[in-house]
Design an enzyme around this catalytic site. Structure first.
Site, PDB file in Angstrom:
ATOM      1  CE1 TYR B 156      -3.676   2.538   0.880  1.00  0.00           C
ATOM      2  CE2 TYR B 156      -2.127   3.339   2.550  1.00  0.00           C
ATOM      3  CZ  TYR B 156      -3.289   3.506   1.807  1.00  0.00           C
ATOM      4  OH  TYR B 156      -4.042   4.623   1.978  1.00  0.00           O
ATOM      5  CE  LYS B 160      -3.424   5.834  -1.065  1.00  0.00           C
ATOM      6  NZ  LYS B 160      -4.442   6.523  -1.886  1.00  0.00           N
TER       7      LYS B 160
END
Lengths: 479, 251
Positions: B156, B160
């Site tokens: 994740y 990002k």
């Protein structure tokens, strides 16, 4: 002394800068109004009356709008994603007719240009706003008003004819008695009926270039309004500055200035040497780099207001002032809008009809109570309005406040004031508006549908379009 | 069109069910707002009635972040139907669990595809529309997880990180076009996405993220940390040696 017609734009604190829209022509350019809030980008195209038709034929789907010197506070001279047409001033084509006291000029000529030519010949413009850096096209499209509205009306009242290029590039010559519908839809029509090419309008004959000014410091709003109501019957120019930071028994204290064009016998020996002398000048400019939050805060404004109020005489009569000093004091400081910092400023101007004085008082109380640092507040008593469908003035009181656009709570305050103003039968000035809604304009301008019908007749495809017109639902958005 | 107070008339939320995205939209809505478009993968769960108010049109549109081929056409159709897009909030994304990704690398690739590739394509489609219309504002939901890779959420976090870098560059590419990009970097936010996870220091809520994000957007900020202190926390954390960093109790 004539001003140069194409002054260079420069920056620097002591270097006089000529307030030309400092933007090159011919490419995607970020454009903002004088308030510098929320810019958008458009293709800026410089045009002359000779190249205008080709430029109009060349307009893209998002259309075009004429732009003068960019002095409207908000977004009427922005057209994001489309074209913005800037008329090059052609000062050599200014024609004065001494017999009728009128002048014919191209729409790109500014009041600044014009004053330098007409004052020495014994004329003054029929209406001037608080800055002389507006074009004639802009003055008509916004139907601007000045300190003499109660006596002389707004700019459109003095226009005897104008030539307008329509969306299909035909040029129509219109006047109050030649297609009056289209004429009055264009007066205050924010450039949305076509591009004004040139206009003929009446001038005021003057004996001297000086103003005879009466200045009066007045401790309360009610007293200012009472005195304005009384003196406006005999005085040509009047305006009041209000200290919005004062509260309680000082609520709405201010300084009232009344003036007339001075006659030759009012001049002293020094002024009489050249009784029509005129020089529009600028002393300093605000440099381009200002801290992002700006310099306007409660402390700086409070100090300024106190000094400004105290320095005004209790009463001073018959003082001679120059035209720039009386009419255009802010023009002495170039690019003063920069002091509001990165997020720019918003000018909130509304009018409420006579009989709604209580609402005006409530608005002033609410603004005072909000504790927003408000530097410039101007109160003016309007005479009757004209037949312009979207012309702003109506018989009543108009208040204009300047405020930094990024203040917390400002949105809620203005929505509240909007409701008070509209409930009282008042409205907002399109040349200043950059915050209100389509519904507010519809309520404030009851003849909007008539105007839309006329616009539909001359521009069925919606060629003329601006950020303001899209924001307020005056024209459709096509993507 | 936005007004002088940067209040939008038309708002598009990409990731129409994102809690943070919805809180930002809620905060952006003012009395001048006319249209809110909730673009999401599961239109049935969009609950447009939550935004209902007089004079406001709330529209739900099917949008597949993973189907990057559809994005440009999707945005063009939106602009045709609803006019200019004043503000777009790019909020879709999946967190996933590191354990699941370890067991199924394909699932990791799919998550990255949505969080990064999908967001890149959607943001570029929006940027293209805003360039054509000459104005607009894009808010991109990044995360402090992208600031430094952590054992607990590096898939994740890396997606990002990529999106954050992309959005910064996009903002600079759009400078002077009338289009502004704001990168929002929240810390740990209590929401559906983080349900069941251990809370990290300086945890916050969607509401607080939204208030700070919108205040920053209105001021034209290019980056908004939520809460603001994380900016300084990460100034330090960025330089903590790896052996120390991996032992920190960061959740």
């Amino acid at each position: 002394m004539a001003m140069p017609s194409h002054p260079h734009y420069g920056v620097g604190i002591l270097q006089p800068v000529a307030p030309v829209d400092p933007v090159p022509s011919g490419r995607r350019t970020l454009l903002a109004g004088w308030g510098r809030a929320t810019p958008s980008s458009a293709d800026l195209v410089d045009v002359t009356p000779d190249t205008l038709a080709a430029a109009v034929k060349d307009l893209p789907r998002r259309g075009g709008i004429a732009r003068g010197l960019g002095r409207s506070y908000g977004d009427p001279a922005q057209n994001s994603g489309g074209h913005v047409l800037r008329l090059v001033p052609e000062n050599e084509r200014i024609v004065i007719d001494d017999r009728t006291c009128t002048v014919t000029t191209g729409a790109g000529v500014s009041i600044d240009d014009l004053l330098a030519i007409i004052v020495p010949r014994g004329y003054f413009v029929p209406v001037t706003p608080g800055t002389r850096f507006v074009t004639i096209g802009g003055a008509i499209a916004s139907d601007i008003h000045g300190k003499n509205h109660h006596a002389d009306g707004s700019f459109g009242d003095h226009v005897s004819s104008l030539r307008l290029m329509l969306a299909d590039t035909t040029v129509v010559d219109i006047a109050p008695d030649r297609d009056p519908e289209l004429f009055w839809a264009t007066i205050g029509g924010m450039g949305l009926t076509g591009v004004i090419v040139d206009a003929t309008f009446r001038l005021i004959p003057i004996e001297t270039s000086r103003m005879s000014v009466e200045t009066r410091r007045i401790g309360h709003l009610d007293e200012i309004m009472a005195r304005m109501s009384e003196s406006d019957a005999t005085v040509r120019y009047s305006v009041a500055w209000i200290d919005l930071l004062a509260t309680g028994r000082h609520l709405g204290r201010g300084v009232l200035t009344n003036a007339e064009h001075a006659t030759a016998d009012q001049l002293g020996p020094r002024e009489a040497v050249d009784q029509l002398a005129y020089a529009g000048k600028q002393l300093v400019a605000v440099p381009p780099v200002v801290p992002a939050p700006g310099l306007i805060n409660r402390l700086s404004v409070g100090a300024f207001n106190e000094v400004w109020y105290r320095k005004a005489p209790v009463v001073r009569e018959g003082e001679l002032q120059s035209i720039p000093t009386y009419f255009h004091p802010l023009d002495l400081v170039g690019a003063w809008n920069r002091v509001y910092g990165r997020n720019g400023l918003l000018q909130y101007q509304f009018v409420v009809p006579f009989g709604a004085e209580g609402v005006l008082r409530t608005v002033i109380e609410r603004i005072s109570a909000s504790a927003l640092p408000i530097f410039l507040t101007v109160l003016k008593r309007f005479g009757a309005g004209n037949p312009g469908h979207l012309s702003f003035p109506l018989g009543g009181w108009t208040l204009a406040i300047d405020v930094a656009a990024n203040r917390a709570g400002l949105s809620e305050l203005l929505r509240h004031l909007d409701a008070l103003v509209l409930d009282a039968g008042g409205r907002h000035y399109l040349a200043k508006d950059f915050q209100t809604s389509p519904a507010a304009i519809r309520r404030g301008y009851p003849r909007l549908d008539e105007w839309l019908a006329i616009r539909g007749r001359v521009d069925p495809a919606g060629v003329w379009s601006s950020d303001l017109s899209r924001r307020l639902g005056l024209t459709p958005t096509t993507n | 069109m936005q007004n002088a107070l940067n209040e939008p008339q038309t708002i598009v939320l990409l990731g129409g069910t994102s809690e943070i995205g919805r809180a930002i939209v809620d905060e952006l809505i003012s009395s001048t707002t006319q249209t809110v478009i909730l673009a999401c993968h599961h239109p049935d769960g969009a609950q447009p009635e939550r935004f209902a108010r007089e004079g406001l049109d709330v529209v739900v549109e099917y949008f597949d972040a993973a189907d990057t081929e559809s994005h440009d056409g999707f945005v063009r159709d939106l602009a045709k139907a609803h006019g200019d897009i004043d503000v777009a909030v790019v909020a879709f994304g999946v967190l996933g669990s590191q354990a699941e990704f370890d067991a199924d690398p394909h699932a990791a690739a799919q998550a990255v595809h949505i969080n990064y590739t999908g967001a890149v394509s959607a943001s570029l489609a929006i940027a293209g529309q805003m360039r054509r219309q000459g104005h607009g504002q894009i808010a991109v939901l990044s995360s402090v997880a992208g600031e430094r890779g952590r054992a607990s959420n590096f898939v994740y976090g890396s997606s990002k990180a990529g999106l954050d870098t992309f959005a910064q560059g996009l903002g600079d590419a759009l400078a002077d076009s009338g289009v502004r990009v704001t990168v929002i970097r929240p810390g740990f936010v209590h929401s559906r996405m983080t349900q069941g996870l251990k809370s990290a220091p300086f945890a916050t809520t969607p509401r607080v993220v939204a208030e700070l994000a919108v205040a920053g957007m209105r001021k034209g900020r290019h980056t908004v940390w939520t809460p603001g202190i994380l900016r300084y926390v990460f100034m330090v954390l960025r330089h903590v040696p790896r052996p120390v960093f991996r032992r920190l109790p960061l959740g």
